[in-house]
Design a protein around this motif. Structure first.
Motif, PDB file in Angstrom:
ATOM      1  N   ALA A  70       0.840  10.128   7.628  1.00 13.66           N
ATOM      2  CA  ALA A  70      -0.474   9.782   7.088  1.00 13.66           C
ATOM      3  C   ALA A  70      -0.257   9.093   5.749  1.00 13.66           C
ATOM      4  O   ALA A  70       0.509   9.582   4.911  1.00 13.66           O
ATOM      5  N   TRP A 108      -7.407   8.995   3.197  1.00 10.50           N
ATOM      6  CA  TRP A 108      -6.350   8.472   4.064  1.00 10.50           C
ATOM      7  C   TRP A 108      -6.732   7.058   4.471  1.00 10.50           C
ATOM      8  O   TRP A 108      -7.918   6.756   4.651  1.00 10.50           O
ATOM      9  N   GLN A 148      -1.725   6.659   2.280  1.00  8.54           N
ATOM     10  CA  GLN A 148      -2.848   6.316   1.399  1.00  8.54           C
ATOM     11  C   GLN A 148      -2.596   4.947   0.774  1.00  8.54           C
ATOM     12  O   GLN A 148      -1.451   4.490   0.714  1.00  8.54           O
TER      13      GLN A 148
END
Lengths: 351, 23
Positions: A339, A325, A341
């Motif tokens: 969340a 993450w 990436q």
């Protein structure tokens, strides 16, 4: 680096670490050639209806995603940046048709407003501020605070937007003679604003008058950053993060701290240190606080969530699909956690 | 440390500090 990777692989399966407190609702991937730098949620008004939308920011593109009925997301607007890369999204509460973004290389050089023209819905961007911008935060009542410059040459400004996203007026706050690292709003006191400085002071302003009311020295880890504050019974409860804190044998790895300040006497006491559960390692990389929950991305690539009322870590999210993450945000519009990436993947969890 | 170290608390701290601080 190798130690952190070993720790990730040693983590138990997600279900045993996260017993139901984070449930995956939906996910999507923003196809982009540049690195993903931020994610945020906001209300966007289209045809007189307000929709909860998601904003994704890569270095060269900012996109607005609207929800479809099938828990999927559709990209509806994109703004392109060819000269200066995007650093972060700056959400401004209570404004429905406007996104602010900070641009720069290592430090913020510009703040721009992104909007759509009402006629043909085409994307537009407007330069709001430029210079050596040290900190910026969107505040309730459609306000944006920014500090430009350092030490004695610092200017702290509040800009107020109209409901449709136009800029209305500007006001100056009295600058402290030390560089501001971050601002934090005070829940329960809309006319108060806090700032943390590079020499570990918390400064308190009156937003109505622009007065600098108090400077409070905090005896804590170096370069502590304030995220949010709450006014209760004559005291200020302040949530700080500790990007530079070292792991200690007594406490483990401290990520957030809840501090209580008596603004009258400028005295402060730490009342809660949010540390990683045993077996977890890593420092604070970035995070977000809303209500009484705090979420952080750790240098290990894991997301950790603390309930500040319960006083302990309530959820851990190990890297998903083999990727760490890099971004974590509360949706602000409800109790969802976004969340992200580096490759542009965004996962939405219900907390 | 304890909250006793914080000194006397005022519920009207914001108004009081605003009246004391330079304009």
């Amino acid at each position: 680096h190798s130690i952190e990777q070993t720790e990730i692989s040693d983590l138990p399966a997600q279900d045993s670490l996260n017993p139901g407190s984070l449930q995956l609702v939906s996910k999507f991937k923003n196809p982009s050639s540049s690195c993903s730098v931020d994610v945020s949620a906001m209300w966007w008004e289209r045809a007189a209806a307000k929709e909860p939308c998601i904003i994704t920011a890569c270095e060269d593109v900012v996109s607005l995603w609207k929800p479809l009925d099938t828990l999927q997301w559709k990209k509806v607007h994109t703004w392109h940046f060819t000269e200066v890369p995007v650093l972060q999204i700056v959400p401004v509460p209570d404004v429905y048709n406007l996104i602010c973004v900070a641009l720069g290389n290592l430090e913020i050089r510009e703040i721009r407003a992104l909007l759509c023209s009402s006629g043909d819905e085409s994307e537009k961007q407007v330069l709001l501020k430029s210079g050596n911008i040290k900190a910026v935060l969107g505040l309730t009542k459609r306000r944006l605070v920014s500090s430009i410059g350092t030490f004695c040459n610092q200017q702290v400004q509040i800009m107020t937007f109209t409901e449709d996203g136009g800029s209305k007026d500007e006001q100056l706050l009295m600058p402290p003679d030390e560089t501001i690292l971050a601002f934090a709003e005070v829940q329960g006191m809309q006319d108060a604003l806090l700032g943390t400085t590079t020499v570990n002071n918390i400064v308190i302003w009156n937003l109505k008058t622009g007065q600098l009311l108090k400077k409070v020295h905090i005896d804590s880890y170096q370069a502590s950053v304030c995220h949010r504050a709450y006014s209760e019974m004559g005291l200020l409860f302040v949530v700080l993060s500790h990007p530079c804190a070292k792991e200690s044998q007594a406490f483990g790895s401290p990520v957030f701290q809840l501090l209580v300040i008596n603004p009258k006497t400028a005295q402060s006491v730490g009342i809660l240190l949010c540390c990683l559960p045993p077996g977890q390692a890593g420092r604070f990389l970035e995070g977000d606080v809303t209500g009484h929950v705090a979420a952080a991305v750790l240098t290990s690539g894991t997301v950790a969530v603390w309930d500040l009322l319960l006083g302990h870590c309530t959820a851990l999210l190990p890297p998903a699909s083999g990727q760490r993450w890099s971004l974590v945000k509360w949706s602000g519009t409800d109790s969802h956690l976004l969340a992200g990436q580096k490759d542009g993947s965004v996962f939405i969890y219900r907390y | 440390c304890s909250t006793a170290d914080l000194g006397p608390i005022s519920l009207n701290w914001f108004e009081e500090l605003s009246s004391e601080a330079p304009p």
